[in-house]
Design a protein around this motif. Structure first.
Motif, PDB file in Angstrom:
ATOM      1  N   GLN A 333      51.029  -1.992  17.074  1.00 25.62           N
ATOM      2  CA  GLN A 333      50.924  -1.163  16.733  1.00 25.62           C
ATOM      3  C   GLN A 333      48.998  -1.474  17.152  1.00 25.62           C
ATOM      4  OE1 GLN A 333      51.736   1.330  14.710  1.00 25.62           O
ATOM      5  NE2 GLN A 333      49.494   1.266  13.834  1.00 25.62           N
ATOM      6  N   ILE A 334      49.016  -2.783  16.869  1.00 29.12           N
ATOM      7  CA  ILE A 334      47.853  -3.264  16.564  1.00 29.12           C
ATOM      8  C   ILE A 334      47.097  -3.005  18.304  1.00 29.12           C
ATOM      9  CG2 ILE A 334      46.575  -5.695  17.202  1.00 29.12           C
ATOM     10  CD1 ILE A 334      48.403  -7.810  15.723  1.00 29.12           C
ATOM     11  N   THR A 335      47.223  -2.627  18.938  1.00 26.63           N
ATOM     12  CA  THR A 335      46.668  -1.738  20.163  1.00 26.63           C
ATOM     13  C   THR A 335      46.741  -0.973  19.793  1.00 26.63           C
ATOM     14  OG1 THR A 335      48.019  -2.822  22.328  1.00 26.63           O
ATOM     15  CG2 THR A 335      47.459  -1.358  22.725  1.00 26.63           C
ATOM     16  N   THR A 336      47.487   0.486  18.766  1.00 23.61           N
ATOM     17  CA  THR A 336      47.262   1.902  18.407  1.00 23.61           C
ATOM     18  C   THR A 336      45.477   1.261  17.607  1.00 23.61           C
ATOM     19  OG1 THR A 336      49.492   1.862  19.094  1.00 23.61           O
ATOM     20  CG2 THR A 336      48.348   3.138  17.939  1.00 23.61           C
ATOM     21  N   ASN A 337      45.709   0.797  17.085  1.00 25.80           N
ATOM     22  CA  ASN A 337      44.723   0.526  15.878  1.00 25.80           C
ATOM     23  C   ASN A 337      43.878   0.732  16.477  1.00 25.80           C
ATOM     24  OD1 ASN A 337      46.808   0.472  14.113  1.00 25.80           O
ATOM     25  ND2 ASN A 337      46.696  -1.448  12.946  1.00 25.80           N
ATOM     26  N   PHE A 338      43.365  -0.536  17.501  1.00 25.94           N
ATOM     27  CA  PHE A 338      42.274  -0.621  18.168  1.00 25.94           C
ATOM     28  C   PHE A 338      41.671   0.802  18.829  1.00 25.94           C
ATOM     29  CE2 PHE A 338      42.625  -4.933  17.370  1.00 25.94           C
ATOM     30  CZ  PHE A 338      40.990  -5.251  17.798  1.00 25.94           C
ATOM     31  N   GLN A 339      42.518   1.727  19.844  1.00 23.21           N
ATOM     32  CA  GLN A 339      42.281   3.131  20.567  1.00 23.21           C
ATOM     33  C   GLN A 339      41.896   4.143  19.329  1.00 23.21           C
ATOM     34  OE1 GLN A 339      46.521   2.776  22.209  1.00 23.21           O
ATOM     35  NE2 GLN A 339      46.133   2.429  23.892  1.00 23.21           N
ATOM     36  N   THR A 340      42.416   3.972  18.811  1.00 17.49           N
ATOM     37  CA  THR A 340      42.696   5.213  17.083  1.00 17.49           C
ATOM     38  C   THR A 340      41.122   4.650  16.893  1.00 17.49           C
ATOM     39  OG1 THR A 340      45.179   5.008  16.753  1.00 17.49           O
ATOM     40  CG2 THR A 340      43.247   5.975  14.978  1.00 17.49           C
ATOM     41  N   ALA A 341      40.468   3.471  16.782  1.00 17.43           N
ATOM     42  CA  ALA A 341      39.420   3.255  15.853  1.00 17.43           C
ATOM     43  C   ALA A 341      38.470   3.884  17.310  1.00 17.43           C
ATOM     44  CB  ALA A 341      38.964   1.892  15.951  1.00 17.43           C
ATOM     45  N   TYR A 343      37.776   1.862  20.529  1.00 17.35           N
ATOM     46  CA  TYR A 343      37.109   0.471  21.172  1.00 17.35           C
ATOM     47  C   TYR A 343      38.147   0.863  22.282  1.00 17.35           C
ATOM     48  CZ  TYR A 343      35.387  -1.031  16.505  1.00 17.35           C
ATOM     49  OH  TYR A 343      34.938  -1.212  15.450  1.00 17.35           O
ATOM     50  N   GLY A 344      38.984   1.725  22.433  1.00 16.87           N
ATOM     51  CA  GLY A 344      39.531   1.566  23.654  1.00 16.87           C
ATOM     52  C   GLY A 344      41.118   0.682  23.817  1.00 16.87           C
ATOM     53  N   THR A 345      41.109   0.146  25.078  1.00 18.44           N
ATOM     54  CA  THR A 345      42.771  -0.871  24.910  1.00 18.44           C
ATOM     55  C   THR A 345      42.417  -2.510  24.575  1.00 18.44           C
ATOM     56  OG1 THR A 345      43.795   1.201  26.382  1.00 18.44           O
ATOM     57  CG2 THR A 345      45.262  -1.177  26.225  1.00 18.44           C
ATOM     58  N   TRP A 346      43.256  -2.567  24.084  1.00 17.84           N
ATOM     59  CA  TRP A 346      42.809  -4.248  24.057  1.00 17.84           C
ATOM     60  C   TRP A 346      44.456  -4.475  23.178  1.00 17.84           C
ATOM     61  CZ3 TRP A 346      38.187  -7.159  22.056  1.00 17.84           C
ATOM     62  CH2 TRP A 346      36.704  -6.260  22.212  1.00 17.84           C
ATOM     63  N   THR A 347      44.797  -5.965  23.914  1.00 20.87           N
ATOM     64  CA  THR A 347      46.238  -6.522  23.220  1.00 20.87           C
ATOM     65  C   THR A 347      45.737  -7.740  22.813  1.00 20.87           C
ATOM     66  OG1 THR A 347      46.401  -7.174  25.966  1.00 20.87           O
ATOM     67  CG2 THR A 347      47.060  -4.915  25.351  1.00 20.87           C
ATOM     68  N   VAL A 348      46.885  -7.855  22.409  1.00 25.66           N
ATOM     69  CA  VAL A 348      46.616  -9.619  21.523  1.00 25.66           C
ATOM     70  C   VAL A 348      47.557 -11.124  22.678  1.00 25.66           C
ATOM     71  CG1 VAL A 348      48.015 -11.268  19.979  1.00 25.66           C
ATOM     72  CG2 VAL A 348      47.695  -8.299  19.262  1.00 25.66           C
ATOM     73  N   ARG A 349      46.797 -11.852  23.687  1.00 26.92           N
ATOM     74  CA  ARG A 349      47.291 -12.110  24.439  1.00 26.92           C
ATOM     75  C   ARG A 349      47.737 -13.499  23.561  1.00 26.92           C
ATOM     76  NH1 ARG A 349      45.132 -17.248  26.815  1.00 26.92           N
ATOM     77  NH2 ARG A 349      45.803 -17.508  28.424  1.00 26.92           N
ATOM     78  N   GLN A 350      47.693 -13.803  22.687  1.00 30.96           N
ATOM     79  CA  GLN A 350      48.515 -14.859  22.137  1.00 30.96           C
ATOM     80  C   GLN A 350      47.627 -15.034  20.314  1.00 30.96           C
ATOM     81  OE1 GLN A 350      47.124 -19.063  22.257  1.00 30.96           O
ATOM     82  NE2 GLN A 350      45.489 -18.448  23.907  1.00 30.96           N
ATOM     83  N   TYR A 351      48.969 -16.050  19.890  1.00 29.77           N
ATOM     84  CA  TYR A 351      48.142 -15.552  18.605  1.00 29.77           C
ATOM     85  C   TYR A 351      48.480 -17.549  18.029  1.00 29.77           C
ATOM     86  CZ  TYR A 351      52.333 -14.118  16.391  1.00 29.77           C
ATOM     87  OH  TYR A 351      53.642 -13.733  16.376  1.00 29.77           O
ATOM     88  N   GLN A 352      47.827 -18.677  17.565  1.00 26.40           N
ATOM     89  CA  GLN A 352      48.746 -19.871  16.416  1.00 26.40           C
ATOM     90  C   GLN A 352      48.207 -19.736  15.273  1.00 26.40           C
ATOM     91  OE1 GLN A 352      45.897 -22.577  19.046  1.00 26.40           O
ATOM     92  NE2 GLN A 352      46.282 -21.238  20.729  1.00 26.40           N
ATOM     93  N   LEU A 353      49.706 -19.832  14.150  1.00 23.31           N
ATOM     94  CA  LEU A 353      48.933 -20.415  13.460  1.00 23.31           C
ATOM     95  C   LEU A 353      49.718 -22.257  12.680  1.00 23.31           C
ATOM     96  CD1 LEU A 353      49.825 -19.456  10.078  1.00 23.31           C
ATOM     97  CD2 LEU A 353      52.730 -20.185  10.474  1.00 23.31           C
ATOM     98  N   ILE A 354      48.166 -21.783  12.951  1.00 23.88           N
ATOM     99  CA  ILE A 354      47.946 -23.683  12.285  1.00 23.88           C
ATOM    100  C   ILE A 354      47.826 -23.977  10.933  1.00 23.88           C
ATOM    101  CG2 ILE A 354      45.886 -25.711  12.433  1.00 23.88           C
ATOM    102  CD1 ILE A 354      46.514 -23.805  14.726  1.00 23.88           C
TER     103      ILE A 354
END
Length: 466
Positions: A333-341, A343-354
Protein backbone atom coordinates in the motif's frame (compact mmCIF):
# COMPACT_ATOMS: atom_id res chain seq x y z
CA UNK A 1 13.82 -93.12 57.24
CA UNK A 2 10.47 -91.32 57.42
CA UNK A 3 11.98 -88.46 55.41
CA UNK A 4 13.07 -90.88 52.67
CA UNK A 5 9.56 -92.41 52.42
CA UNK A 6 8.05 -88.88 52.38
CA UNK A 7 10.29 -87.73 49.50
CA UNK A 8 9.61 -90.97 47.61
CA UNK A 9 5.87 -90.48 48.05
CA UNK A 10 6.02 -86.91 46.73
CA UNK A 11 7.97 -88.04 43.67
CA UNK A 12 5.34 -90.69 42.95
CA UNK A 13 2.52 -88.18 43.27
CA UNK A 14 4.29 -85.81 40.90
CA UNK A 15 4.86 -88.65 38.40
CA UNK A 16 1.24 -89.81 38.45
CA UNK A 17 0.08 -86.19 38.17
CA UNK A 18 2.14 -85.71 35.03
CA UNK A 19 0.86 -88.95 33.55
CA UNK A 20 -2.68 -87.94 34.40
CA UNK A 21 -2.23 -84.53 32.74
CA UNK A 22 -0.77 -86.10 29.62
CA UNK A 23 -3.67 -88.51 29.40
CA UNK A 24 -6.23 -85.69 29.81
CA UNK A 25 -4.70 -83.57 26.98
CA UNK A 26 -5.54 -85.39 23.79
CA UNK A 27 -5.47 -82.34 21.42
CA UNK A 28 -2.80 -79.67 20.76
CA UNK A 29 -3.54 -75.97 21.36
CA UNK A 30 -3.55 -75.26 17.58
CA UNK A 31 -5.00 -77.66 15.05
CA UNK A 32 -2.86 -76.17 12.29
CA UNK A 33 0.90 -75.97 12.00
CA UNK A 34 2.65 -72.58 12.45
CA UNK A 35 3.29 -72.45 8.71
CA UNK A 36 -0.41 -73.03 7.99
CA UNK A 37 -1.48 -70.31 10.44
CA UNK A 38 0.91 -67.82 8.83
CA UNK A 39 -0.39 -68.70 5.39
CA UNK A 40 -3.98 -68.29 6.58
CA UNK A 41 -3.29 -64.85 8.08
CA UNK A 42 -1.50 -63.71 4.94
CA UNK A 43 -4.35 -65.02 2.82
CA UNK A 44 -6.88 -63.23 5.02
CA UNK A 45 -5.24 -59.84 4.44
CA UNK A 46 -4.64 -60.44 0.74
CA UNK A 47 -8.28 -61.43 0.18
CA UNK A 48 -9.45 -58.30 1.99
CA UNK A 49 -7.24 -56.08 -0.17
CA UNK A 50 -8.42 -57.68 -3.41
CA UNK A 51 -12.07 -57.75 -2.42
CA UNK A 52 -12.64 -54.03 -3.07
CA UNK A 53 -12.84 -53.44 -6.83
CA UNK A 54 -12.59 -49.68 -6.35
CA UNK A 55 -9.96 -49.79 -3.66
CA UNK A 56 -9.57 -48.17 -0.30
CA UNK A 57 -9.29 -44.76 1.28
CA UNK A 58 -6.34 -44.78 3.69
CA UNK A 59 -5.44 -42.19 6.33
CA UNK A 60 -1.85 -42.54 7.53
CA UNK A 61 -0.46 -40.75 10.59
CA UNK A 62 3.25 -41.69 10.59
CA UNK A 63 3.99 -40.30 14.06
CA UNK A 64 1.13 -38.45 15.69
CA UNK A 65 3.25 -37.03 18.51
CA UNK A 66 5.28 -35.01 15.99
CA UNK A 67 3.44 -34.82 12.66
CA UNK A 68 0.09 -34.82 10.96
CA UNK A 69 -1.17 -37.33 8.42
CA UNK A 70 -2.11 -37.87 4.78
CA UNK A 71 -4.94 -39.34 2.76
CA UNK A 72 -4.26 -42.09 0.22
CA UNK A 73 -6.45 -43.94 -2.25
CA UNK A 74 -5.20 -47.43 -3.12
CA UNK A 75 -6.47 -50.14 -5.46
CA UNK A 76 -4.77 -53.51 -4.98
CA UNK A 77 -4.50 -55.89 -7.93
CA UNK A 78 -4.07 -59.66 -8.04
CA UNK A 79 -0.84 -59.35 -10.05
CA UNK A 80 0.94 -57.75 -7.08
CA UNK A 81 0.56 -54.15 -8.24
CA UNK A 82 -1.20 -51.28 -6.52
CA UNK A 83 -2.61 -48.10 -8.07
CA UNK A 84 -2.22 -45.15 -5.74
CA UNK A 85 -2.76 -41.42 -5.30
CA UNK A 86 -2.44 -39.15 -2.27
CA UNK A 87 -2.79 -35.59 -0.98
CA UNK A 88 0.84 -35.50 0.17
CA UNK A 89 1.66 -32.83 -2.42
CA UNK A 90 0.39 -31.36 -5.69
CA UNK A 91 1.58 -34.40 -7.69
CA UNK A 92 -1.67 -36.33 -7.38
CA UNK A 93 -1.58 -38.45 -10.55
CA UNK A 94 -2.22 -42.17 -9.99
CA UNK A 95 0.99 -44.21 -9.95
CA UNK A 96 1.42 -47.98 -10.15
CA UNK A 97 3.94 -49.90 -8.07
CA UNK A 98 4.40 -53.29 -6.40
CA UNK A 99 3.27 -54.60 -3.03
CA UNK A 100 3.56 -57.82 -1.04
CA UNK A 101 1.70 -59.46 1.80
CA UNK A 102 4.31 -61.40 3.76
CA UNK A 103 5.23 -62.56 7.22
CA UNK A 104 7.74 -60.61 9.32
CA UNK A 105 7.15 -60.29 13.04
CA UNK A 106 3.52 -60.76 12.02
CA UNK A 107 1.59 -60.48 8.75
CA UNK A 108 2.78 -57.35 6.95
CA UNK A 109 1.71 -55.22 4.02
CA UNK A 110 4.86 -54.00 2.26
CA UNK A 111 5.02 -51.46 -0.57
CA UNK A 112 8.13 -52.73 -2.33
CA UNK A 113 8.65 -50.14 -5.09
CA UNK A 114 8.28 -46.38 -5.14
CA UNK A 115 4.88 -44.74 -5.04
CA UNK A 116 3.14 -41.93 -3.14
CA UNK A 117 3.55 -43.76 0.17
CA UNK A 118 7.36 -43.46 0.06
CA UNK A 119 7.07 -39.65 0.17
CA UNK A 120 6.21 -39.92 3.85
CA UNK A 121 9.65 -41.40 4.59
CA UNK A 122 11.63 -38.96 2.41
CA UNK A 123 14.16 -37.12 4.64
CA UNK A 124 14.83 -34.34 2.10
CA UNK A 125 11.56 -32.42 2.36
CA UNK A 126 11.81 -28.59 2.47
CA UNK A 127 11.27 -27.47 6.05
CA UNK A 128 11.93 -30.99 7.39
CA UNK A 129 15.41 -31.70 6.06
CA UNK A 130 17.03 -34.68 7.77
CA UNK A 131 13.83 -36.16 9.18
CA UNK A 132 10.93 -35.89 6.79
CA UNK A 133 7.76 -37.25 8.37
CA UNK A 134 9.55 -40.35 9.74
CA UNK A 135 7.16 -42.66 7.91
CA UNK A 136 7.62 -46.14 6.45
CA UNK A 137 6.35 -48.42 3.69
CA UNK A 138 6.07 -51.54 5.89
CA UNK A 139 2.91 -52.03 7.95
CA UNK A 140 1.81 -54.74 10.36
CA UNK A 141 -1.70 -56.13 9.98
CA UNK A 142 -3.69 -55.77 13.20
CA UNK A 143 -7.19 -56.68 12.18
CA UNK A 144 -10.36 -56.16 10.20
CA UNK A 145 -13.65 -54.74 11.47
CA UNK A 146 -16.48 -54.72 8.92
CA UNK A 147 -14.04 -54.25 6.04
CA UNK A 148 -11.95 -51.56 7.76
CA UNK A 149 -8.35 -52.76 7.87
CA UNK A 150 -6.12 -51.56 10.72
CA UNK A 151 -2.37 -51.44 10.12
CA UNK A 152 0.47 -50.16 12.27
CA UNK A 153 3.73 -48.50 11.34
CA UNK A 154 6.67 -50.83 12.06
CA UNK A 155 8.88 -47.85 12.92
CA UNK A 156 6.42 -46.09 15.21
CA UNK A 157 4.07 -48.78 16.45
CA UNK A 158 2.68 -46.65 19.29
CA UNK A 159 2.23 -43.38 17.38
CA UNK A 160 1.97 -44.50 13.73
CA UNK A 161 -1.37 -45.72 12.41
CA UNK A 162 -2.71 -46.54 8.96
CA UNK A 163 -6.38 -47.37 8.46
CA UNK A 164 -7.85 -48.57 5.16
CA UNK A 165 -11.59 -48.06 4.59
CA UNK A 166 -13.46 -49.23 1.46
CA UNK A 167 -13.41 -46.20 -0.84
CA UNK A 168 -17.07 -46.29 -1.88
CA UNK A 169 -16.03 -44.86 -5.25
CA UNK A 170 -17.79 -45.72 -8.49
CA UNK A 171 -14.71 -45.03 -10.63
CA UNK A 172 -11.36 -45.27 -8.87
CA UNK A 173 -9.27 -43.71 -11.65
CA UNK A 174 -11.17 -40.41 -11.79
CA UNK A 175 -12.78 -40.01 -8.38
CA UNK A 176 -9.73 -40.87 -6.28
CA UNK A 177 -7.70 -38.02 -7.80
CA UNK A 178 -10.61 -35.61 -7.32
CA UNK A 179 -10.84 -36.64 -3.66
CA UNK A 180 -7.18 -36.07 -2.83
CA UNK A 181 -7.14 -32.75 -4.67
CA UNK A 182 -10.09 -31.69 -2.54
CA UNK A 183 -8.39 -32.67 0.73
CA UNK A 184 -5.15 -31.03 -0.42
CA UNK A 185 -7.06 -27.77 -0.97
CA UNK A 186 -8.31 -27.90 2.62
CA UNK A 187 -4.75 -27.28 3.83
CA UNK A 188 -5.03 -23.73 2.55
CA UNK A 189 -8.24 -23.06 4.47
CA UNK A 190 -6.54 -23.51 7.83
CA UNK A 191 -3.97 -20.80 6.97
CA UNK A 192 -4.67 -17.09 7.54
CA UNK A 193 -5.58 -14.99 4.52
CA UNK A 194 -4.35 -11.41 3.99
CA UNK A 195 -7.42 -9.99 5.75
CA UNK A 196 -7.89 -12.61 8.46
CA UNK A 197 -6.59 -12.39 12.00
CA UNK A 198 -3.29 -14.11 12.76
CA UNK A 199 -4.75 -15.20 16.11
CA UNK A 200 -5.90 -18.77 15.49
CA UNK A 201 -7.87 -20.12 18.43
CA UNK A 202 -9.39 -23.43 19.46
CA UNK A 203 -12.68 -22.60 21.21
CA UNK A 204 -14.58 -25.34 23.07
CA UNK A 205 -18.14 -24.71 24.25
CA UNK A 206 -20.06 -27.09 26.49
CA UNK A 207 -23.24 -25.72 28.01
CA UNK A 208 -22.44 -22.34 29.53
CA UNK A 209 -18.73 -23.10 29.75
CA UNK A 210 -16.30 -21.77 27.14
CA UNK A 211 -12.58 -22.58 26.98
CA UNK A 212 -10.16 -20.88 24.59
CA UNK A 213 -6.75 -22.16 23.46
CA UNK A 214 -4.10 -20.56 21.25
CA UNK A 215 -4.04 -23.08 18.40
CA UNK A 216 -0.31 -22.91 17.53
CA UNK A 217 -0.46 -24.63 14.14
CA UNK A 218 2.76 -25.73 12.40
CA UNK A 219 2.08 -25.86 8.66
CA UNK A 220 5.34 -27.71 7.90
CA UNK A 221 4.56 -30.56 10.27
CA UNK A 222 0.74 -30.41 9.96
CA UNK A 223 0.72 -30.33 13.74
CA UNK A 224 -1.02 -28.29 16.43
CA UNK A 225 -0.17 -27.62 20.08
CA UNK A 226 -3.17 -25.78 21.55
CA UNK A 227 -2.34 -23.98 24.81
CA UNK A 228 -4.43 -22.27 27.44
CA UNK A 229 -3.28 -20.11 30.32
CA UNK A 230 -4.56 -21.50 33.61
CA UNK A 231 -4.85 -18.73 36.19
CA UNK A 232 -5.43 -19.80 39.78
CA UNK A 233 -3.23 -20.11 42.80
CA UNK A 234 -0.40 -20.96 40.41
CA UNK A 235 -0.06 -19.51 36.89
CA UNK A 236 0.46 -22.37 34.42
CA UNK A 237 -0.08 -23.40 30.83
CA UNK A 238 -2.06 -26.46 29.75
CA UNK A 239 -1.15 -27.88 26.36
CA UNK A 240 -2.58 -30.49 23.99
CA UNK A 241 -0.76 -31.95 20.97
CA UNK A 242 -2.12 -33.69 17.88
CA UNK A 243 -1.45 -34.27 14.21
CA UNK A 244 -3.86 -33.15 11.49
CA UNK A 245 -4.93 -34.94 8.31
CA UNK A 246 -7.15 -33.08 5.87
CA UNK A 247 -10.29 -34.52 4.30
CA UNK A 248 -12.50 -33.36 1.46
CA UNK A 249 -14.84 -31.51 3.80
CA UNK A 250 -12.57 -30.67 6.70
CA UNK A 251 -9.94 -32.38 8.83
CA UNK A 252 -9.36 -35.11 11.37
CA UNK A 253 -6.93 -35.17 14.28
CA UNK A 254 -4.85 -37.88 15.95
CA UNK A 255 -4.82 -38.51 18.81
CA UNK A 256 -8.35 -37.32 19.47
CA UNK A 257 -8.76 -34.26 21.66
CA UNK A 258 -10.07 -35.38 25.05
CA UNK A 259 -11.51 -32.44 26.97
CA UNK A 260 -14.15 -32.06 29.67
CA UNK A 261 -15.51 -35.56 29.14
CA UNK A 262 -15.83 -35.33 25.34
CA UNK A 263 -13.66 -36.64 22.51
CA UNK A 264 -13.22 -34.61 19.30
CA UNK A 265 -11.75 -36.19 16.14
CA UNK A 266 -13.49 -35.00 12.95
CA UNK A 267 -13.95 -31.32 12.06
CA UNK A 268 -16.05 -29.92 9.19
CA UNK A 269 -15.01 -26.75 7.37
CA UNK A 270 -17.43 -23.80 7.45
CA UNK A 271 -16.54 -21.55 4.51
CA UNK A 272 -18.78 -18.70 5.73
CA UNK A 273 -16.76 -18.30 8.95
CA UNK A 274 -13.43 -19.78 7.74
CA UNK A 275 -13.56 -22.19 10.66
CA UNK A 276 -13.48 -25.92 11.40
CA UNK A 277 -16.20 -27.28 13.67
CA UNK A 278 -16.62 -30.57 15.55
CA UNK A 279 -19.91 -31.24 17.39
CA UNK A 280 -20.10 -34.01 19.99
CA UNK A 281 -23.10 -34.55 22.30
CA UNK A 282 -24.19 -30.93 21.95
CA UNK A 283 -20.73 -29.49 22.70
CA UNK A 284 -18.61 -27.87 19.98
CA UNK A 285 -14.92 -27.48 19.32
CA UNK A 286 -14.12 -24.78 16.76
CA UNK A 287 -10.83 -23.80 15.12
CA UNK A 288 -11.16 -20.17 14.05
CA UNK A 289 -9.40 -16.82 13.57
CA UNK A 290 -10.30 -14.52 16.46
CA UNK A 291 -9.89 -10.83 17.25
CA UNK A 292 -7.52 -11.61 20.15
CA UNK A 293 -5.47 -14.61 21.20
CA UNK A 294 -6.83 -16.97 23.84
CA UNK A 295 -4.22 -15.60 26.21
CA UNK A 296 -1.39 -13.10 25.99
CA UNK A 297 2.03 -14.09 27.26
CA UNK A 298 4.19 -11.85 29.42
CA UNK A 299 6.91 -11.70 26.73
CA UNK A 300 6.41 -7.96 26.30
CA UNK A 301 7.97 -7.40 29.74
CA UNK A 302 11.26 -8.65 28.30
CA UNK A 303 11.48 -5.39 26.35
CA UNK A 304 12.01 -3.54 29.63
CA UNK A 305 15.20 -5.52 30.15
CA UNK A 306 16.64 -4.75 26.72
CA UNK A 307 17.10 -1.06 27.42
CA UNK A 308 17.11 1.38 24.48
CA UNK A 309 17.38 -0.97 21.52
CA UNK A 310 16.11 -1.49 18.00
CA UNK A 311 13.77 -3.91 16.26
CA UNK A 312 14.65 -4.43 12.59
CA UNK A 313 12.49 -5.64 9.72
CA UNK A 314 14.29 -5.99 6.38
CA UNK A 315 12.93 -8.08 3.48
CA UNK A 316 16.49 -8.64 2.28
CA UNK A 317 17.20 -10.78 5.37
CA UNK A 318 14.79 -13.44 4.08
CA UNK A 319 11.20 -14.38 4.78
CA UNK A 320 9.57 -15.99 7.78
CA UNK A 321 5.94 -17.25 7.88
CA UNK A 322 5.35 -15.28 11.09
CA UNK A 323 5.32 -12.11 8.99
CA UNK A 324 1.72 -12.05 7.85
CA UNK A 325 0.29 -11.45 4.41
CA UNK A 326 -1.55 -8.51 5.96
CA UNK A 327 1.79 -6.93 6.84
CA UNK A 328 3.03 -7.48 3.27
CA UNK A 329 -0.06 -5.66 2.03
CA UNK A 330 0.83 -2.69 4.24
CA UNK A 331 4.16 -2.35 2.42
CA UNK A 332 2.43 -2.75 -0.95
CA UNK A 333 0.00 0.00 0.00
CA UNK A 334 2.91 2.36 0.70
CA UNK A 335 4.28 1.67 -2.80
CA UNK A 336 0.83 2.36 -4.24
CA UNK A 337 0.57 5.63 -2.26
CA UNK A 338 3.84 6.90 -3.77
CA UNK A 339 2.69 5.99 -7.27
CA UNK A 340 -0.69 7.66 -6.75
CA UNK A 341 1.03 10.81 -5.47
CA UNK A 342 3.06 10.97 -8.69
CA UNK A 343 6.46 10.08 -7.20
CA UNK A 344 6.93 6.91 -9.25
CA UNK A 345 7.74 3.51 -7.73
CA UNK A 346 9.13 3.52 -4.20
CA UNK A 347 9.54 0.53 -1.86
CA UNK A 348 10.32 0.06 1.81
CA UNK A 349 13.85 -1.34 2.05
CA UNK A 350 13.78 -1.64 5.83
CA UNK A 351 12.40 -0.11 8.98
CA UNK A 352 13.54 0.02 12.58
CA UNK A 353 11.53 0.59 15.74
CA UNK A 354 13.71 2.11 18.46
CA UNK A 355 12.06 1.78 21.89
CA UNK A 356 12.93 3.77 25.00
CA UNK A 357 10.82 3.40 28.14
CA UNK A 358 12.58 6.26 29.94
CA UNK A 359 12.43 9.32 27.67
CA UNK A 360 9.80 11.22 25.66
CA UNK A 361 12.29 13.30 23.63
CA UNK A 362 11.69 11.28 20.40
CA UNK A 363 13.96 8.57 21.81
CA UNK A 364 11.23 6.14 20.78
CA UNK A 365 10.85 6.44 17.03
CA UNK A 366 10.24 4.59 13.78
CA UNK A 367 12.97 4.86 11.16
CA UNK A 368 11.84 3.99 7.62
CA UNK A 369 14.23 3.69 4.68
CA UNK A 370 12.69 3.87 1.20
CA UNK A 371 14.24 3.12 -2.20
CA UNK A 372 13.32 4.95 -5.40
CA UNK A 373 13.18 2.45 -8.26
CA UNK A 374 14.15 4.97 -10.94
CA UNK A 375 17.73 5.42 -9.70
CA UNK A 376 18.09 3.19 -6.62
CA UNK A 377 18.45 6.23 -4.33
CA UNK A 378 17.67 5.65 -0.65
CA UNK A 379 15.73 8.10 1.50
CA UNK A 380 15.46 8.05 5.29
CA UNK A 381 12.57 9.30 7.41
CA UNK A 382 11.92 9.41 11.18
CA UNK A 383 8.65 9.42 13.11
CA UNK A 384 8.44 10.13 16.84
CA UNK A 385 6.49 8.33 19.57
CA UNK A 386 6.15 9.01 23.26
CA UNK A 387 7.82 6.56 25.65
CA UNK A 388 6.44 3.03 25.48
CA UNK A 389 3.85 1.94 28.03
CA UNK A 390 3.06 -1.67 28.94
CA UNK A 391 -0.46 -2.35 30.20
CA UNK A 392 -2.21 -5.72 30.52
CA UNK A 393 0.67 -7.44 28.68
CA UNK A 394 0.30 -5.08 25.70
CA UNK A 395 2.64 -2.40 24.38
CA UNK A 396 1.19 1.06 23.68
CA UNK A 397 3.05 3.60 21.54
CA UNK A 398 1.54 7.07 21.20
CA UNK A 399 2.48 8.77 17.93
CA UNK A 400 3.68 12.39 18.22
CA UNK A 401 4.64 13.26 14.62
CA UNK A 402 7.43 13.34 12.02
CA UNK A 403 10.83 14.95 12.30
CA UNK A 404 11.77 17.65 9.76
CA UNK A 405 12.71 17.19 6.10
CA UNK A 406 11.63 14.14 4.10
CA UNK A 407 9.67 12.78 7.05
CA UNK A 408 7.04 15.54 6.76
CA UNK A 409 6.56 14.83 3.04
CA UNK A 410 6.50 11.05 3.50
CA UNK A 411 4.19 10.97 6.54
CA UNK A 412 0.84 10.61 4.71
CA UNK A 413 2.37 8.09 2.29
CA UNK A 414 3.73 5.77 4.99
CA UNK A 415 0.72 6.19 7.29
CA UNK A 416 -0.35 2.50 6.91
CA UNK A 417 2.86 1.49 8.74
CA UNK A 418 2.49 4.27 11.33
CA UNK A 419 -1.09 3.13 12.00
CA UNK A 420 0.25 -0.36 12.69
CA UNK A 421 2.62 0.78 15.43
CA UNK A 422 0.25 3.32 17.00
CA UNK A 423 -2.49 0.74 17.49
CA UNK A 424 -5.00 2.23 19.94
CA UNK A 425 -5.74 -1.24 21.36
CA UNK A 426 -2.06 -1.97 21.76
CA UNK A 427 0.53 -4.29 20.27
CA UNK A 428 1.12 -7.88 21.31
CA UNK A 429 4.76 -8.90 21.44
CA UNK A 430 6.04 -12.49 21.41
CA UNK A 431 9.60 -13.68 21.89
CA UNK A 432 10.53 -16.07 19.05
CA UNK A 433 14.02 -17.10 20.13
CA UNK A 434 16.95 -16.51 17.80
CA UNK A 435 16.39 -15.11 14.33
CA UNK A 436 15.72 -17.52 11.47
CA UNK A 437 14.54 -16.89 7.92
CA UNK A 438 14.51 -18.44 4.47
CA UNK A 439 17.91 -16.86 3.81
CA UNK A 440 19.82 -16.87 7.09
CA UNK A 441 19.93 -17.54 10.81
CA UNK A 442 21.46 -15.25 13.44
CA UNK A 443 21.98 -15.43 17.18
CA UNK A 444 20.11 -12.13 17.55
CA UNK A 445 16.90 -12.39 19.52
CA UNK A 446 13.81 -12.31 17.32
CA UNK A 447 10.18 -11.50 17.99
CA UNK A 448 6.86 -10.46 16.52
CA UNK A 449 4.57 -7.46 16.92
CA UNK A 450 0.87 -7.80 16.16
CA UNK A 451 -1.66 -4.98 16.02
CA UNK A 452 -4.88 -5.42 18.00
CA UNK A 453 -6.50 -2.67 15.92
CA UNK A 454 -5.95 -4.88 12.87
CA UNK A 455 -4.89 -8.41 13.91
CA UNK A 456 -4.21 -9.41 10.31
CA UNK A 457 -0.92 -7.46 10.58
CA UNK A 458 2.06 -9.14 12.24
CA UNK A 459 5.77 -8.58 11.64
CA UNK A 460 8.73 -10.81 12.48
CA UNK A 461 12.12 -9.19 12.96
CA UNK A 462 15.34 -9.18 14.99
CA UNK A 463 16.74 -7.06 17.80
CA UNK A 464 20.06 -5.25 17.48
CA UNK A 465 22.18 -3.14 19.80
CA UNK A 466 21.44 -5.33 22.82
Amino acid sequence: MKNIYLKFGLICLLFFGLVSCNNDTTESLFSDSPADRIAQKNSELLNLLLKENNGFKGVYFPKNDEFGGFTFYMKFNADGTVNMTSDFDAETAIETSSYEVRYGATTELVFTTRNHIQKVSNPDLPGLIGTGFKGTSVFQYFGNANGVITLKDVRNSETGRFELTPSGLANFNTESVQKVQSSLAQRQNILPKPTSSVFQVLKIKKGNKESNFNFNYDAFRLYASPRVLVEGDVLSIKEFNFGIAFTGDGLMISPSLEFDGESYTNFTYNAATSSYVSTVNGSTATILFDAEPAFISEDVNELLELGPTGFLYQPGLGSNPLTSLGHDNVLKQITTNFQTAGYGTWTVRQYQLIIDFESDNCDTYLYIQLVRAADGARFNSFFCFERGVITNRKLFLKYSGPTAGNSVIFEPLVMPLLNFFKSSKGLIYTDEGSFSSSAASYINRAGTFTSLDNPSIRVYGLWFGQ
